[in-house]
Design an enzyme around this catalytic site. Structure first.
Site, PDB file in Angstrom:
ATOM      1  N   LYS A  92     -24.978  15.054 -92.407  1.00  0.00           N
ATOM      2  CA  LYS A  92     -24.437  14.296 -91.281  1.00  0.00           C
ATOM      3  C   LYS A  92     -25.572  13.973 -90.344  1.00  0.00           C
ATOM      4  O   LYS A  92     -26.353  14.850 -89.975  1.00  0.00           O
ATOM      5  CB  LYS A  92     -23.382  15.155 -90.555  1.00  0.00           C
ATOM      6  CG  LYS A  92     -22.766  14.490 -89.355  1.00  0.00           C
ATOM      7  CD  LYS A  92     -21.427  13.882 -89.690  1.00  0.00           C
ATOM      8  CE  LYS A  92     -20.982  12.832 -88.703  1.00  0.00           C
ATOM      9  NZ  LYS A  92     -21.518  11.483 -88.886  1.00  0.00           N
TER      10      LYS A  92
ATOM     11  N   GLN B 297     -31.766  17.648 -87.036  1.00  0.00           N
ATOM     12  CA  GLN B 297     -30.311  17.528 -87.167  1.00  0.00           C
ATOM     13  C   GLN B 297     -29.694  18.773 -87.818  1.00  0.00           C
ATOM     14  O   GLN B 297     -28.559  19.137 -87.507  1.00  0.00           O
ATOM     15  CB  GLN B 297     -30.001  16.273 -88.002  1.00  0.00           C
ATOM     16  CG  GLN B 297     -28.576  15.773 -87.874  1.00  0.00           C
ATOM     17  CD  GLN B 297     -28.354  14.911 -86.639  1.00  0.00           C
ATOM     18  OE1 GLN B 297     -29.180  14.055 -86.324  1.00  0.00           O
ATOM     19  NE2 GLN B 297     -27.259  15.132 -85.946  1.00  0.00           N
TER      20      GLN B 297
ATOM     21  N   LYS C 225     -29.243  21.239 -84.946  1.00  0.00           N
ATOM     22  CA  LYS C 225     -28.286  20.699 -83.975  1.00  0.00           C
ATOM     23  C   LYS C 225     -26.869  20.813 -84.520  1.00  0.00           C
ATOM     24  O   LYS C 225     -25.957  21.278 -83.842  1.00  0.00           O
ATOM     25  CB  LYS C 225     -28.633  19.220 -83.727  1.00  0.00           C
ATOM     26  CG  LYS C 225     -27.746  18.534 -82.728  1.00  0.00           C
ATOM     27  CD  LYS C 225     -28.027  17.042 -82.656  1.00  0.00           C
ATOM     28  CE  LYS C 225     -29.499  16.785 -82.434  1.00  0.00           C
ATOM     29  NZ  LYS C 225     -29.770  15.371 -82.112  1.00  0.00           N
TER      30      LYS C 225
ATOM     31  N   LYS D 178     -30.341  12.095 -92.032  1.00  0.00           N
ATOM     32  CA  LYS D 178     -30.673  10.988 -91.117  1.00  0.00           C
ATOM     33  C   LYS D 178     -31.087   9.792 -91.962  1.00  0.00           C
ATOM     34  O   LYS D 178     -31.518   9.954 -93.108  1.00  0.00           O
ATOM     35  CB  LYS D 178     -31.835  11.394 -90.199  1.00  0.00           C
ATOM     36  CG  LYS D 178     -31.967  10.541 -88.961  1.00  0.00           C
ATOM     37  CD  LYS D 178     -31.026  10.955 -87.849  1.00  0.00           C
ATOM     38  CE  LYS D 178     -31.014   9.947 -86.722  1.00  0.00           C
ATOM     39  NZ  LYS D 178     -30.207  10.398 -85.574  1.00  0.00           N
TER      40      LYS D 178
ATOM     41  N   GLY E 126     -24.201   6.223 -85.906  1.00  0.00           N
ATOM     42  CA  GLY E 126     -25.177   5.353 -85.247  1.00  0.00           C
ATOM     43  C   GLY E 126     -26.344   6.129 -84.667  1.00  0.00           C
ATOM     44  O   GLY E 126     -26.368   7.357 -84.651  1.00  0.00           O
ATOM     45  N   ASP E 127     -27.332   5.388 -84.203  1.00  0.00           N
ATOM     46  CA  ASP E 127     -28.483   5.937 -83.470  1.00  0.00           C
ATOM     47  C   ASP E 127     -29.111   4.711 -82.808  1.00  0.00           C
ATOM     48  O   ASP E 127     -28.424   3.686 -82.626  1.00  0.00           O
ATOM     49  CB  ASP E 127     -29.464   6.652 -84.429  1.00  0.00           C
ATOM     50  CG  ASP E 127     -30.552   7.433 -83.694  1.00  0.00           C
ATOM     51  OD1 ASP E 127     -30.251   8.505 -83.163  1.00  0.00           O
ATOM     52  OD2 ASP E 127     -31.706   6.960 -83.628  1.00  0.00           O
TER      53      ASP E 127
ATOM     54  N   THR F  66     -22.402  11.614 -76.461  1.00  0.00           N
ATOM     55  CA  THR F  66     -23.757  12.168 -76.313  1.00  0.00           C
ATOM     56  C   THR F  66     -24.144  12.203 -74.831  1.00  0.00           C
ATOM     57  O   THR F  66     -24.676  13.207 -74.342  1.00  0.00           O
ATOM     58  CB  THR F  66     -24.774  11.358 -77.134  1.00  0.00           C
ATOM     59  OG1 THR F  66     -24.288  11.225 -78.457  1.00  0.00           O
ATOM     60  CG2 THR F  66     -26.127  12.043 -77.167  1.00  0.00           C
TER      61      THR F  66
ATOM     62  N   ASN G  71     -26.775   3.569 -75.365  1.00  0.00           N
ATOM     63  CA  ASN G  71     -25.531   4.341 -75.442  1.00  0.00           C
ATOM     64  C   ASN G  71     -25.629   5.683 -74.718  1.00  0.00           C
ATOM     65  O   ASN G  71     -24.766   6.022 -73.900  1.00  0.00           O
ATOM     66  CB  ASN G  71     -25.169   4.547 -76.924  1.00  0.00           C
ATOM     67  CG  ASN G  71     -23.981   5.464 -77.085  1.00  0.00           C
ATOM     68  OD1 ASN G  71     -24.128   6.650 -77.342  1.00  0.00           O
ATOM     69  ND2 ASN G  71     -22.786   4.938 -76.898  1.00  0.00           N
TER      70      ASN G  71
ATOM     71  N   SER H  87     -18.527  13.288 -83.575  1.00  0.00           N
ATOM     72  CA  SER H  87     -18.486  12.672 -84.911  1.00  0.00           C
ATOM     73  C   SER H  87     -17.763  13.591 -85.891  1.00  0.00           C
ATOM     74  O   SER H  87     -16.965  13.145 -86.717  1.00  0.00           O
ATOM     75  CB  SER H  87     -19.900  12.403 -85.430  1.00  0.00           C
ATOM     76  OG  SER H  87     -20.369  11.168 -84.949  1.00  0.00           O
TER      77      SER H  87
HETATM   78  P1  NDP Z   1     -29.698   2.659 -78.064  1.00  0.00           P
HETATM   79  O1  NDP Z   1     -30.278   1.767 -79.080  1.00  0.00           O
HETATM   80  O2  NDP Z   1     -28.311   2.444 -77.602  1.00  0.00           O
HETATM   81  O3  NDP Z   1     -30.617   2.669 -76.759  1.00  0.00           O
HETATM   82  C1  NDP Z   1     -31.961   3.048 -76.819  1.00  0.00           C
HETATM   83  C2  NDP Z   1     -32.563   2.835 -75.439  1.00  0.00           C
HETATM   84  O4  NDP Z   1     -33.863   3.400 -75.430  1.00  0.00           O
HETATM   85  C3  NDP Z   1     -32.700   1.388 -75.062  1.00  0.00           C
HETATM   86  O5  NDP Z   1     -32.598   1.246 -73.672  1.00  0.00           O
HETATM   87  C4  NDP Z   1     -34.127   1.080 -75.540  1.00  0.00           C
HETATM   88  O6  NDP Z   1     -34.749  -0.027 -74.870  1.00  0.00           O
HETATM   89  C5  NDP Z   1     -34.826   2.370 -75.186  1.00  0.00           C
HETATM   90  N1  NDP Z   1     -35.986   2.533 -76.071  1.00  0.00           N
HETATM   91  C6  NDP Z   1     -36.003   2.581 -77.425  1.00  0.00           C
HETATM   92  N2  NDP Z   1     -37.253   2.709 -77.900  1.00  0.00           N
HETATM   93  C7  NDP Z   1     -38.033   2.721 -76.807  1.00  0.00           C
HETATM   94  C8  NDP Z   1     -39.436   2.837 -76.633  1.00  0.00           C
HETATM   95  N3  NDP Z   1     -40.279   2.936 -77.667  1.00  0.00           N
HETATM   96  N4  NDP Z   1     -39.889   2.846 -75.355  1.00  0.00           N
HETATM   97  C9  NDP Z   1     -39.041   2.746 -74.301  1.00  0.00           C
HETATM   98  N5  NDP Z   1     -37.707   2.634 -74.410  1.00  0.00           N
HETATM   99  C10 NDP Z   1     -37.224   2.622 -75.644  1.00  0.00           C
HETATM  100  O7  NDP Z   1     -29.888   4.156 -78.633  1.00  0.00           O
HETATM  101  P2  NDP Z   1     -29.136   5.487 -78.222  1.00  0.00           P
HETATM  102  O8  NDP Z   1     -28.843   5.482 -76.768  1.00  0.00           O
HETATM  103  O9  NDP Z   1     -28.050   5.704 -79.195  1.00  0.00           O
HETATM  104  O10 NDP Z   1     -30.253   6.573 -78.550  1.00  0.00           O
HETATM  105  C11 NDP Z   1     -31.231   6.991 -77.599  1.00  0.00           C
HETATM  106  C12 NDP Z   1     -31.830   8.323 -78.033  1.00  0.00           C
HETATM  107  O11 NDP Z   1     -30.777   9.300 -78.132  1.00  0.00           O
HETATM  108  C13 NDP Z   1     -32.515   8.330 -79.393  1.00  0.00           C
HETATM  109  O12 NDP Z   1     -33.584   9.251 -79.366  1.00  0.00           O
HETATM  110  C14 NDP Z   1     -31.428   8.849 -80.322  1.00  0.00           C
HETATM  111  O13 NDP Z   1     -31.967   9.429 -81.495  1.00  0.00           O
HETATM  112  C15 NDP Z   1     -30.789   9.885 -79.430  1.00  0.00           C
HETATM  113  N6  NDP Z   1     -29.437  10.291 -79.802  1.00  0.00           N
HETATM  114  C16 NDP Z   1     -28.424   9.376 -79.870  1.00  0.00           C
HETATM  115  C17 NDP Z   1     -27.145   9.782 -80.198  1.00  0.00           C
HETATM  116  C18 NDP Z   1     -25.991   8.857 -80.167  1.00  0.00           C
HETATM  117  O14 NDP Z   1     -24.856   9.344 -80.274  1.00  0.00           O
HETATM  118  N7  NDP Z   1     -26.173   7.568 -79.994  1.00  0.00           N
HETATM  119  C19 NDP Z   1     -26.871  11.199 -80.550  1.00  0.00           C
HETATM  120  C20 NDP Z   1     -27.985  12.080 -80.359  1.00  0.00           C
HETATM  121  C21 NDP Z   1     -29.223  11.618 -80.032  1.00  0.00           C
HETATM  122  P3  NDP Z   1     -34.953  -1.410 -75.673  1.00  0.00           P
HETATM  123  O15 NDP Z   1     -33.582  -1.992 -75.786  1.00  0.00           O
HETATM  124  O16 NDP Z   1     -35.865  -2.186 -74.805  1.00  0.00           O
HETATM  125  O17 NDP Z   1     -35.557  -1.045 -77.003  1.00  0.00           O
END
Ligand code: NDP
Length: 450
Positions: free
Chosen positions: A93, A114, A117, A129, A168-169, A212, A243, A382
């Site tokens: 997962k 993961q 976690k 992943k 998603g991620d 999250t 997200n 999830s």
């Molecule tokens: P999204 O794609 O919804 O959002 C990612 C955000 O981070 C955007 O604002 C993006 O900006 C910014 N970002 C991405 N890469 C960079 C970078 N290199 N430098 C600066 N800003 C950056 O992703 P999520 O919110 O889902 O995920 C964010 C983090 O949380 C990740 O590390 C993910 O692995 C982790 N996570 C997510 C979960 C989930 O349920 N969604 C669960 C557990 C962990 P821009 O649009 O400009 O790229």
């Protein structure tokens, strides 16, 4: 007799020799291995079973071609991955990430984290992943759909409701999950919970979108409580605006904190009055706009473009929530936060703080909640989505939110207790690694050499 340290060091040397070019993977492995030394001293049978060397080698890695046709009729090719890391305690997962930076090292670091976690959630889910170096930015809905259909055409051969359940991620939200699910159903002619984060009309769970972000705030609440503190009147920085960030900000506001800064990869916004979540949702979830456009709605806010001399972590605040991406907070950033009086940092993103930054927080007595514990709320809900799909039932928002709250509180308590038991009281990095590892280790040990 081999000591815990000798054993862990020798396995790490092998991992380095075999994966020397995978910097992110080695960083994640090093952090976990450092914590586990006392576990091997206490349980030498795990050394005899060479448990660590088995755990650090993925059960399976699939890498595949993803050909698709863009709106100009040109054929494009991306690379897809699925790392099935550990099925010791349940089906694999873990999310799918679509971002140009995706490579095997990044997917392996995420898959490795993961495992622990998912174990910490207390639910029966293994670690995996996946993703692709596909960049969804600027693509039309039709291009996204064609890419997702091609990606799933191969991925569908390797996943299943009792085998591997992706979610998603970064770059994979509700739209992408919908296209992926539609293609899976069409290929397999079965309606199962093979993906989570689904829409509410076709098997999704209430609270999954928020999970999250809400979860990291529930975790931070427990950290603060351990020092007799709460969110009331505190200021916060939340990096990212995707997200995780959006729902962390929403929950922080509802619990009495004020988030004054957030970001995307083009820069950060400072809004003294508090970031307006409705504006952020409209810009990011509906218009897919850049963060600078926040100023069109809130002209008193400030925008600082991304660059070598700009960092959201220089903003003064009591609390910090890195919720964007890996290695977004280094030791200089950590020192800036500490200099400005930060009292707690909880990681919403995966591995956002470098190892050096974490050392700064620990040395300065800052409460630090590591990702694998603090951001486990998403995968926990999830798993609750999988339960609802199996039951063919849908639970209410309040019911799922209450379960999420209890799970996050439980993770905090388990990590804090493990840290104390292994002489590292207050160190939630060590506590989370050990608590997550022990359940997986016991299951692996019971299942023989597989
Ligand atoms: P999204 O794609 O919804 O959002 C990612 C955000 O981070 C955007 O604002 C993006 O900006 C910014 N970002 C991405 N890469 C960079 C970078 N290199 N430098 C600066 N800003 C950056 O992703 P999520 O919110 O889902 O995920 C964010 C983090 O949380 C990740 O590390 C993910 O692995 C982790 N996570 C997510 C979960 C989930 O349920 N969604 C669960 C557990 C962990 P821009 O649009 O400009 O790229």
């Amino acid at each position: 007799m081999t000591s815990g340290k000798q054993y862990v060091d020798s396995v790490f040397e092998k991992v380095k020799a075999q994966n020397g070019h995978e910097a992110e993977f080695l960083q994640a492995v090093e952090e976990v291995f450092d914590s586990l030394v006392p576990v091997f001293d206490k349980y030498p049978k795990y050394i005899e079973e060479n448990l660590l060397e088995r755990l650090v080698e993925p059960e399976r890695i699939v890498s595949f071609r993803v050909p698709w046709v863009d709106d100009k009729g040109q054929v494009q090719v991306n690379r897809g991955f699925r790392v099935q890391f550990s099925s010791a305690i349940g089906p694999y997962k873990g999310g799918l990430r679509f971002h140009p930076s995706v490579n095997q090292s990044i997917i392996k670091f995420l898959g490795f984290e993961q495992i622990f976690k998912n174990s910490l959630t207390g639910l029966p889910i293994g670690g995996g992943k996946g993703g692709s170096n596909f960049d969804p930015k600027g693509k039309s809905d039709n291009e996204i759909m064609r890419f997702c259909q091609s990606f799933m055409t191969e991925l569908s051969k390797h996943i299943g409701a009792d085998t591997d359940v992706p979610a998603g991620d970064i770059g994979v939200g509700g739209r992408e999950i919908g296209y992926l699910y539609g293609q899976y159903k069409r290929l397999r002619n079965e309606y199962t919970g093979v993906l989570t984060g689904k829409g509410l009309t076709y098997g999704g769970s209430l609270t999954r979108t928020e999970a999250t972000g809400y979860g990291v705030v529930y975790f931070a609440e427990q950290m603060l409580k351990s020092k007799g503190e709460d969110f009331n009147g505190k200021t916060a920085i939340v990096s990212g605006s995707g997200n995780v960030a959006i729902y962390a900000i929403q929950k922080l506001h509802s619990l009495g904190a004020k988030v004054v800064a957030c970001s995307d990869s083009s820069g950060y916004i400072y809004d003294e009055e508090g970031i307006n979540v409705d504006t952020l949702k409209q810009l990011k979830e509906v218009e897919r706009a850049r963060i600078v456009q926040y100023l069109e709605h809130h002209p008193n806010a400030h925008f600082t473009p991304a660059g070598p001399d700009s960092s959201i972590w220089t903003v003064k605040a009591d609390l910090a929530f890195p919720c964007a991406t890996q290695n977004e907070l280094n030791d200089a950033d950590a020192r800036a936060l500490v200099g400005n009086g930060v009292i707690a940092v909880a990681e919403g993103a995966n591995m956002p703080s470098t190892l050096e930054a974490i050392e700064v927080f620990h040395a300065s007595g800052v409460l630090f909640g590591p990702a694998k514990a603090a951001n486990a709320g998403g995968v926990a809900v999830s798993a609750l989505e999988m339960s609802q799909n199996s039951q063919r039932l849908a639970w209410s928002f309040e019911e799922v939110d209450a379960k999420l709250y209890d799970i996050m509180k439980g993770i905090y308590e388990n990590a804090a207790a493990a840290a104390k038991e292994f002489d590292a009281e207050g160190n939630l990095v060590v506590g989370a690694n050990i608590a997550g590892f022990l359940k997986v280790a016991e299951a692996m040990s019971a299942q023989g050499i597989v």
